[in-house]
Design an enzyme around this catalytic site. Structure first.
Site, PDB file in Angstrom:
ATOM      1  N   ASP A 487       0.811  -1.221   0.000  1.00 11.12           N
ATOM      2  CA  ASP A 487       0.000   0.000   0.000  1.00 11.12           C
ATOM      3  C   ASP A 487       0.842   1.268   0.000  1.00 11.12           C
ATOM      4  OD1 ASP A 487      -2.714  -0.598  -0.050  1.00 11.12           O
ATOM      5  OD2 ASP A 487      -2.721  -1.176   2.061  1.00 11.12           O
TER       6      ASP A 487
HETATM    7  C1  GLC Z   1      -1.467  -3.904   5.350  1.00 10.13           C
HETATM    8  C2  GLC Z   1      -2.692  -3.969   4.480  1.00 10.13           C
HETATM    9  C3  GLC Z   1      -2.469  -4.838   3.277  1.00 10.13           C
HETATM   10  C4  GLC Z   1      -1.212  -4.461   2.571  1.00 10.13           C
HETATM   11  C5  GLC Z   1      -0.036  -4.429   3.509  1.00 10.13           C
HETATM   12  C6  GLC Z   1       1.226  -3.928   2.856  1.00 10.13           C
HETATM   13  O1  GLC Z   1      -1.255  -5.143   5.952  1.00 10.13           O
HETATM   14  O2  GLC Z   1      -3.793  -4.452   5.203  1.00 10.13           O
HETATM   15  O3  GLC Z   1      -3.548  -4.732   2.386  1.00 10.13           O
HETATM   16  O4  GLC Z   1      -1.011  -5.383   1.545  1.00 10.13           O
HETATM   17  O5  GLC Z   1      -0.320  -3.581   4.596  1.00 10.13           O
HETATM   18  O6  GLC Z   1       1.194  -2.571   2.592  1.00 10.13           O
HETATM   19  C1  GLC Z   2      -0.674   2.421   5.886  1.00 13.53           C
HETATM   20  C2  GLC Z   2       0.115   1.222   6.357  1.00 13.53           C
HETATM   21  C3  GLC Z   2      -0.138   0.022   5.492  1.00 13.53           C
HETATM   22  C4  GLC Z   2      -1.607  -0.200   5.342  1.00 13.53           C
HETATM   23  C5  GLC Z   2      -2.325   1.077   4.894  1.00 13.53           C
HETATM   24  C6  GLC Z   2      -3.806   0.838   4.893  1.00 13.53           C
HETATM   25  O1  GLC Z   2      -0.278   2.771   4.640  1.00 13.53           O
HETATM   26  O2  GLC Z   2       1.502   1.459   6.365  1.00 13.53           O
HETATM   27  O3  GLC Z   2       0.465  -1.118   6.047  1.00 13.53           O
HETATM   28  O4  GLC Z   2      -1.809  -1.204   4.412  1.00 13.53           O
HETATM   29  O5  GLC Z   2      -2.033   2.128   5.784  1.00 13.53           O
HETATM   30  O6  GLC Z   2      -4.530   1.956   4.598  1.00 13.53           O
END
Ligand code: GLC
Ligand code: GLC
Length: 814
Positions: A487
């Site tokens: 993300d």
């Molecule tokens: C969080 C989110 C997931 C994403 C991950 C890496 O665990 O829930 O959707 O893939 O972060 O950013």
């Molecule tokens: C932030 C976190 C990530 C997660 C995302 C969800 O970016 O670092 O892990 O997946 O929020 O919105």
């Protein structure tokens, strides 16, 4: 150092001191009613949706930590001394404190001044209430008179509004008390037909329903005035902060025991029968009365608890193993399976690190969670797939999240996370492999929940593939959109304004930045759909999809390979990300694992090389880092990933979700030793001995373990709600132990360390119980399969129509 121990026989973790480094929590409830509960009885409850139907209040990021929960105070009415048997909130010294977190229940007990108190908290299967089952015992030689105070603080239902909208909320709280039941009915007069009730099996000496009346002005939960004085004031005011406090008095003869039952529940009345007598604003209590009466009976409580235990027994029985490693057994047989069910129920909504307000059900997350629970609750997995597919858009893209209560896509987050569609295909593939329920593909499912747009689920899957084909970048790789699995790799955002969302404020047209991760996911998804369509007899379609998978694999080998490992992406300027040509972030873990799993470059030796690079650059004693070197400054063109200080979260922590991809890759390459080694590095049970460093619960996975660029390398954070649960379960169950559902049946293909002499397992699959015995006769993975004593070619167990099937695997033969 440890803070407790595993009681595997009872499927419990026993916390033996209350001051764990962080609250160590558990979950209550499996269907509609849920609670979070810490080892000191902190936490809260909600019905279905942690934001919209919050029963009790909880303050995140509070001081002291974890204040607020399901508290009981005991007061010796002769001496005036008081304490909490769960340690919080009084933090009074206790003897023999123990918290037993089990499957869907938590028991906390302690002794103080020769009064033994044992509390058991759980949600009876099928009900929307929780039971607090308290047993008191007088272990002294004299009669004792105790005041018992229960306490909850009600949340005014909408948790976000509750925490922000004070000009309204300090005026709307409403409570009723009748007999021993406290009813919380805020907003019941207008647009709600639900209320909460807090019942007690004993007659009351008194009660409080106003927080300030109970605590006293300027006082906190650690020493409520009512408890200190032993007197309640029967407060019943509208507005301010509604609480539920029962005051009961109990005399105990020497050796005497007493059980007191409390019920906290959620109840809805039919719209036309909300009030009674009619014309008043008084809750009609007739509909809830039988339920309260029922569960205040000790035998009913016991039966409900047994039924909860049987439910879990059945769920866990689906896969049980005995291996040479206790950490494998414990996680596979109990805790990892349990965590997978918790992620199924809660996605990423409510934990001690997810506030229950911000995040609904993630599209990508829920599809991956399914990989870990499909074998336990296939019917519910089926429904989940259909719910998710209904939030897909007609373009094949998807809402990134949906709200569990409405099941509608979340407009505030929207779509354009270009990896999302591929995960739906992978989830459906896992479902079909487990169940062979091919009929699901014919289900008519709408797009964006709009009636009239229905097509078959199969068509939805086809649009998932088409979505990527419609979003291809300059190198022929998939465009990344707002983000892919990571993300925080936001290649189209270029955010320089504080507070702006990195994911939803893309500023570029997104026609250049490409993702190797999506290329790998697409390859996997197209490959699976090709097999699915082949199974349906759609040969042309199957060939077309196979061609697409092969094509994307070829493009990835050509443009996604950096010489010694897979590249991560191309940025908005068409420059490599995750390449030796980069100053920082030269190598990322995700494409190494996912490309290998997609079979990209297996034949060419690329995967072998990539795994060596992982070992050399990313592997640490605390797990495999997400990337190296960490980004030391903020890069506008990379986004959130570089917003985290080095070694944290997506910027080079051990992001545990990705580690199983490396375990699986090593297993695919036949490296059993390395696969299990990586597995054990992040296995929470194995890390129990370093609880002071690890800090999070030793019985569930956390999202991250701080990377080596931090000064707290090895510290785990954000436990429970993480895709780590499902993927680790898949890695150990399907790839290392090698018991893997496939379209045509169950496959057994273990890739074990050389030192393992074998293992045994039972696996329920499509109605048959497979008793599997694996025995090593020599090194290596070469195997001979015998089913019911008959040698079988290959690794697929033929389907035999009987209840138990004996499977024997001899490893390292020949
Ligand atoms: C969080 C989110 C997931 C994403 C991950 C890496 O665990 O829930 O959707 O893939 O972060 O950013
Ligand atoms: C932030 C976190 C990530 C997660 C995302 C969800 O970016 O670092 O892990 O997946 O929020 O919105």
């Amino acid at each position: 150092m440890r803070y407790g121990y595993f009681d595997d026989e009872n499927r419990e973790y026993v916390v033996t001191r209350p001051d764990t480094p962080l609250p160590w929590i558990n979950y209550l409830g499996m269907e509609d009613y849920f609670g979070l509960i810490s080892n000191t009885a902190g936490g809260y409850s909600f019905y279905q949706d942690a934001r919209l139907r919050r029963l009790t209040r909880y303050r995140y990021n509070n001081v002291p930590l974890d204040m607020g929960g399901r508290y009981i105070y005991l007061r010796d009415d002769r001496q005036g001394e008081f304490w909490s048997p769960t340690w919080m909130p009084t933090r009074h010294e206790l003897e023999d404190y123990a918290c037993r977190h089990g499957m869907g229940y938590t028991r906390i007990g302690s002794t103080y001044n020769e009064i033994r108190a044992d509390m058991r908290y759980f949600v009876p299967p099928g009900e929307t209430l929780e039971i607090w089952d308290l047993t008191l015992e007088n272990r002294s030689n004299e009669e004792r008179v105790l005041s018992v105070f229960s306490s909850v603080e009600f949340c005014l239902w909408e948790a976000h509004d509750d925490a922000t909208n004070f000009q309204r909320n300090l005026n709307i709280g409403e409570i009723e008390v009748a007999d021993s039941v406290i009813y919380h009915k805020t907003e019941y007069r207008e647009r709600r037909n639900h209320f909460a009730y807090f019942a007690c099996s004993e007659p009351l000496v008194g009660y409080e329903t106003q927080r300030e009346a109970f605590l006293g002005p300027y006082r906190g939960w650690e020493a409520p005035q009512a408890v200190q004085s032993g007197k309640t004031s029967q407060s019943l005011r509208v507005g301010w902060s509604p609480v539920g406090v029962h005051h009961i008095r109990i005399s105990l003869k020497p050796g005497e025991q007493r059980q007191v039952i409390f019920l906290l529940g959620y109840h809805e009345n039919p719209e036309a029968e909300k009030f009674s007598p009619r014309g008043t604003q008084t809750i009609n209590k007739r509909t809830v009365a039988p339920l309260i009466e029922k569960y205040l009976q000790p035998e009913v409580v016991e039966t409900a608890f047994t039924s909860l235990q049987e439910t879990w027994e059945q769920l866990l029985d689906i896969f049980q193993v005995r291996t040479p490693d206790e950490h494998v057994d414990r996680m596979v047989n109990i805790w990892n399976a349990y965590q997978c069910m918790v992620t199924f129920n809660l996605s990423r909504s409510a934990s001690y690190f997810e506030s229950g307000i911000g995040r609904g059900m993630g599209f990508r997350d829920s599809n991956q969670d399914l990989l870990g629970f499909v074998q336990m609750v296939p019917d519910r997995a089926r429904q989940r797939i259909l719910d998710l597919a209904a939030t897909q858009l007609e373009t094949g893209g998807a809402y990134h999240q949906y709200q569990p209560l409405t099941k509608h896509g979340n407009d505030a987050v929207g779509g354009d996370f270009n990896d999302d569609p591929a995960w739906l295909v992978l989830a459906v593939a896992a479902y079909l492999k487990e169940t062979a329920d091919w009929g699901i593909l014919d289900e008519q499912v709408p797009y964006d929940n709009k009636p009239g747009t229905e097509t078959s689920l199969l068509e939805h899957l086809d649009r998932c593939i088409q979505y990527t084909l419609d979003n291809i970048g300059p190198h022929g790789l998939p465009l990344i959109g707002r983000a892919d699995w990571n993300d925080c790799l936001n290649l189209n955002t270029f955010s320089s304004k504080p507070g702006e969302s990195f994911q939803t404020s893309s500023t570029q047209d997104g026609k250049v930045a490409e993702s190797v991760v999506i290329a790998a996911l697409f390859t996997m998804a197209a490959e699976e759909l090709s097999q699915i369509t082949k199974h349906l007899g759609l040969a042309d379609e199957s060939d077309r999809l196979k061609g697409l998978a092969d094509g994307m694999a070829a493009t990835t080998r050509r443009y996604g390979w950096d010489g010694a490992w897979f590249l991560r992406a191309y940025d908005h300027f068409g420059k490599e990300v995750g390449s030796k040509s980069c100053a920082e972030g030269k190598i990322f873990v995700e494409p190494q694992g996912l490309c290998t799993m997609a079979g990209i470059g297996l034949g060419e030796g690329l995967a072998e090389t990539a795994m060596l690079a992982v070992e050399r650059h990313l592997a640490t004693e605390h797990g495999v880092l997400l990337l190296q070197p960490a980004y030391s400054e903020y890069y506008l063109h990379l986004g959130e990933i570089s917003s985290y200080p080095p070694g944290n979260k997506e910027n080079a922590s051990v992001f545990c979700h990705t580690n199983p991809w490396i375990m699986i890759s090593e297993a695919i390459l036949g490296h059993g030793d390395r696969a299990l080694d990586y597995y054990l590095r992040i296995n929470p049970s194995k890390r129990e001995v370093i609880s002071d460093l690890h800090r999070s619960e030793p019985y569930c996975y956390a999202q991250t373990i701080a990377g080596r660029d931090t000064d707290h390398f090895g510290e785990a954070k954000n436990s429970w709600l993480t895709g780590t649960a499902a993927w680790n379960y898949v890695a150990i169950m399907q790839w290392i132990l090698g018991i893997r559902p496939d379209y045509d049946g169950l496959r057994v293909e273990p890739v074990l360390p050389d030192s393992w002499q074998g293992f045994s397992a039972t696996r329920k699959f499509r109605g048959v119980i497979y008793d599997i015995e694996v025995v090593r006769q020599g090194p290596g993975n070469a195997m001979m399969l015998e089913v019911e004593g008959e040698p079988i070619e290959g690794t697929l167990i033929p389907s035999i129509n009987q209840e138990h099937v004996a499977v024997k695997v001899t490893l390292g033969k020949g």
